[in-house]
Design an enzyme around this catalytic site. Sequence first.
Site, PDB file in Angstrom:
ATOM      1  N   ASN A   3       0.853  -1.191   0.000  1.00 25.92           N
ATOM      2  CA  ASN A   3       0.000   0.000   0.000  1.00 25.92           C
ATOM      3  C   ASN A   3       0.893   1.248   0.000  1.00 25.92           C
ATOM      4  OD1 ASN A   3      -1.431   2.247   1.075  1.00 25.92           O
ATOM      5  ND2 ASN A   3      -3.055   0.900   1.770  1.00 25.92           N
ATOM      6  N   ASP A  11      -0.111   4.490  -0.066  1.00 23.41           N
ATOM      7  CA  ASP A  11      -0.823   5.722   0.340  1.00 23.41           C
ATOM      8  C   ASP A  11       0.085   6.735   1.030  1.00 23.41           C
ATOM      9  OD1 ASP A  11      -3.124   4.497  -0.502  1.00 23.41           O
ATOM     10  OD2 ASP A  11      -3.954   4.167   1.502  1.00 23.41           O
ATOM     11  N   HIS A  12       0.958   6.209   1.908  1.00 21.10           N
ATOM     12  CA  HIS A  12       1.682   7.159   2.756  1.00 21.10           C
ATOM     13  C   HIS A  12       2.884   7.807   2.079  1.00 21.10           C
ATOM     14  CE1 HIS A  12      -1.246   6.645   5.703  1.00 21.10           C
ATOM     15  NE2 HIS A  12      -1.080   5.342   5.735  1.00 21.10           N
ATOM     16  N   ARG A  40       3.849  18.921   1.583  1.00 24.00           N
ATOM     17  CA  ARG A  40       4.516  20.079   0.971  1.00 24.00           C
ATOM     18  C   ARG A  40       3.799  20.584  -0.277  1.00 24.00           C
ATOM     19  NH1 ARG A  40       9.791  21.579   2.562  1.00 24.00           N
ATOM     20  NH2 ARG A  40       9.712  21.333   4.812  1.00 24.00           N
ATOM     21  N   HIS A  54      -5.613   3.730  -1.680  1.00 25.36           N
ATOM     22  CA  HIS A  54      -6.930   4.094  -1.145  1.00 25.36           C
ATOM     23  C   HIS A  54      -7.233   5.552  -1.527  1.00 25.36           C
ATOM     24  CE1 HIS A  54      -9.605   4.310   2.764  1.00 25.36           C
ATOM     25  NE2 HIS A  54     -10.264   4.673   1.674  1.00 25.36           N
ATOM     26  N   ARG A 108      -9.351   8.242  -0.751  1.00 30.56           N
ATOM     27  CA  ARG A 108     -10.330   8.623   0.274  1.00 30.56           C
ATOM     28  C   ARG A 108     -11.184   9.773  -0.223  1.00 30.56           C
ATOM     29  NH1 ARG A 108      -9.061   6.579   5.707  1.00 30.56           N
ATOM     30  NH2 ARG A 108     -10.748   7.938   6.346  1.00 30.56           N
ATOM     31  N   ARG A 163      -6.923  12.827   1.205  1.00 30.96           N
ATOM     32  CA  ARG A 163      -5.826  13.258   2.076  1.00 30.96           C
ATOM     33  C   ARG A 163      -4.475  12.675   1.646  1.00 30.96           C
ATOM     34  NH1 ARG A 163      -7.338   9.942   7.555  1.00 30.96           N
ATOM     35  NH2 ARG A 163      -9.305  11.053   7.257  1.00 30.96           N
ATOM     36  N   HIS A 164      -4.485  11.542   0.967  1.00 34.00           N
ATOM     37  CA  HIS A 164      -3.188  11.045   0.448  1.00 34.00           C
ATOM     38  C   HIS A 164      -3.278  10.816  -1.061  1.00 34.00           C
ATOM     39  CE1 HIS A 164      -5.221   7.358   1.663  1.00 34.00           C
ATOM     40  NE2 HIS A 164      -4.890   7.458   2.937  1.00 34.00           N
ATOM     41  N   GLU A 218      -8.693   0.709  -3.217  1.00 31.14           N
ATOM     42  CA  GLU A 218      -9.496   0.752  -1.985  1.00 31.14           C
ATOM     43  C   GLU A 218     -10.397   1.968  -2.022  1.00 31.14           C
ATOM     44  OE1 GLU A 218      -7.968   0.968   2.056  1.00 31.14           O
ATOM     45  OE2 GLU A 218      -6.526  -0.525   1.411  1.00 31.14           O
ATOM     46  N   THR A 238      -7.202   6.422  10.245  1.00 33.12           N
ATOM     47  CA  THR A 238      -7.066   5.363   9.266  1.00 33.12           C
ATOM     48  C   THR A 238      -8.352   4.544   9.310  1.00 33.12           C
ATOM     49  OG1 THR A 238      -5.692   3.474   8.580  1.00 33.12           O
ATOM     50  CG2 THR A 238      -5.850   3.882  10.946  1.00 33.12           C
ATOM     51  N   THR A 239      -8.432   3.474   8.508  1.00 35.27           N
ATOM     52  CA  THR A 239      -9.668   2.701   8.473  1.00 35.27           C
ATOM     53  C   THR A 239      -9.832   1.943   9.788  1.00 35.27           C
ATOM     54  OG1 THR A 239      -9.130   2.425   6.149  1.00 35.27           O
ATOM     55  CG2 THR A 239     -11.017   1.193   6.973  1.00 35.27           C
ATOM     56  N   GLU A 247     -11.310  -9.250   3.115  1.00 35.53           N
ATOM     57  CA  GLU A 247     -10.021  -8.922   3.729  1.00 35.53           C
ATOM     58  C   GLU A 247     -10.284  -8.715   5.217  1.00 35.53           C
ATOM     59  OE1 GLU A 247      -7.348  -6.232   1.760  1.00 35.53           O
ATOM     60  OE2 GLU A 247      -6.515  -5.540   3.660  1.00 35.53           O
ATOM     61  N   HIS A 265      -3.719  -4.480   7.777  1.00 38.82           N
ATOM     62  CA  HIS A 265      -3.836  -3.332   8.683  1.00 38.82           C
ATOM     63  C   HIS A 265      -2.931  -3.514   9.893  1.00 38.82           C
ATOM     64  CE1 HIS A 265      -5.320   0.268  10.547  1.00 38.82           C
ATOM     65  NE2 HIS A 265      -5.914   0.525   9.407  1.00 38.82           N
ATOM     66  N   GLY A 266      -1.947  -2.636   9.967  1.00 41.79           N
ATOM     67  CA  GLY A 266      -1.053  -2.618  11.126  1.00 41.79           C
ATOM     68  C   GLY A 266       0.022  -3.684  11.116  1.00 41.79           C
ATOM     69  N   GLY A 274       1.073  -1.430   4.347  1.00 42.95           N
ATOM     70  CA  GLY A 274       1.455  -0.102   3.881  1.00 42.95           C
ATOM     71  C   GLY A 274       2.291   0.681   4.852  1.00 42.95           C
ATOM     72  N   HIS A 275       1.655   1.210   5.887  1.00 43.96           N
ATOM     73  CA  HIS A 275       2.278   2.206   6.748  1.00 43.96           C
ATOM     74  C   HIS A 275       3.639   1.772   7.265  1.00 43.96           C
ATOM     75  CE1 HIS A 275       2.808   4.531  10.520  1.00 43.96           C
ATOM     76  NE2 HIS A 275       2.320   5.499   9.780  1.00 43.96           N
TER      77      HIS A 275
HETATM   78  N1  PXP Z   1      -5.928  -3.130   3.987  1.00 47.12           N
HETATM   79  C1  PXP Z   1      -6.900  -2.197   4.088  1.00 47.12           C
HETATM   80  C2  PXP Z   1      -8.266  -2.547   3.627  1.00 47.12           C
HETATM   81  C3  PXP Z   1      -6.619  -0.914   4.594  1.00 47.12           C
HETATM   82  O1  PXP Z   1      -7.601   0.005   4.709  1.00 47.12           O
HETATM   83  C4  PXP Z   1      -5.296  -0.598   4.958  1.00 47.12           C
HETATM   84  C5  PXP Z   1      -4.980   0.779   5.440  1.00 47.12           C
HETATM   85  O2  PXP Z   1      -5.185   1.695   4.429  1.00 47.12           O
HETATM   86  C6  PXP Z   1      -4.313  -1.595   4.807  1.00 47.12           C
HETATM   87  C7  PXP Z   1      -4.674  -2.855   4.342  1.00 47.12           C
HETATM   88  C8  PXP Z   1      -2.885  -1.337   5.135  1.00 47.12           C
HETATM   89  O3  PXP Z   1      -2.754  -1.026   6.485  1.00 47.12           O
HETATM   90  P1  PXP Z   1      -1.382  -0.469   7.022  1.00 47.12           P
HETATM   91  O4  PXP Z   1      -1.104   0.810   6.310  1.00 47.12           O
HETATM   92  O5  PXP Z   1      -1.618  -0.319   8.477  1.00 47.12           O
HETATM   93  O6  PXP Z   1      -0.339  -1.525   6.705  1.00 47.12           O
END
Ligand code: PXP
Length: 247
Positions: free
Chosen positions: A10, A12-13, A21, A46, A48, A52-53, A73, A103-104, A154, A197-198, A219-220
């Site tokens: 992912n 996004d970040h 910036r 994602h 949104r 935001r990203h 997403e 976050t979600t 998921e 997630h996480g 992702g993060h």
């Molecule tokens: N899967 C889904 C459906 C998510 O919403 C996210 C966060 O955007 C992730 C995976 C990835 O989560 P993380 O950024 O915490 O790894």
Amino acid sequence: MTKRQRLGVNIDHVATIRNTRGGIFPDPVRAALLAETAGADGITAHLREDRRHIRDEDIEALVAALTIPLNFEMASTSEMQEIALKFCPHAICIVPEKREERTTEGGLDVVNDQSRLSDFIKPLLDVGCRVSLFVEPDERQLEASAEVGANVVEFHTGAYCDYHAKGSNKSALEELTRISQCSTFAHKLGLEVHAGHGITFENVSPIASIPEVLELNIGHFLIGESIFTGLDTAIHKMRRLMLDAQL
Ligand code: PXP
């Protein structure tokens, strides 16, 4: 497990940092292409509601640049449905979205939104997208997910990851057991199982060792880790941990 577990990265970040910036650096598409070279099986982004990203033009650029599948997403809004139908990404993961959240923060309530979701995903399925629903490990949500016609669920691994980080081993194990049992149940219902997630180097192995989990979306942590080691090294290490967990 018969199939090799896939890693979706992912990005996004990367866009989060860019947007602080307001310029064009760092470029999320460059990160996606690097992730692809490092062995990612797919890219997740994602879009949104508040942009935001990731922004609309990022999705367009990703669709044009990637040779691996894009997992788009999005929330189940008509605006997002229109964008998804325009780009027809390989996969669409529907997530709940609240403006004020960081976050979600939880799974979809498919049970109480069944007929609307069913109508919502039908056109996406009709154009050939694989539709995934981001849910908590809960049997009722899985039955409803199968009924609305989703291809994939998921599992939200946030609770497991939080307990793990706090050292609440008993709660982490309970959550992991729930994910594992629900993975078997989902598989029996004909749903493909993903999780995310996480997820970090420290907590990935027990999730990756669940045989029905065919894809992890991360992702993060990976983007953060890449500040120190580079994205390529971070992805290789995550991939190695996933493979080792499946032995
Ligand atoms: N899967 C889904 C459906 C998510 O919403 C996210 C966060 O955007 C992730 C995976 C990835 O989560 P993380 O950024 O915490 O790894």
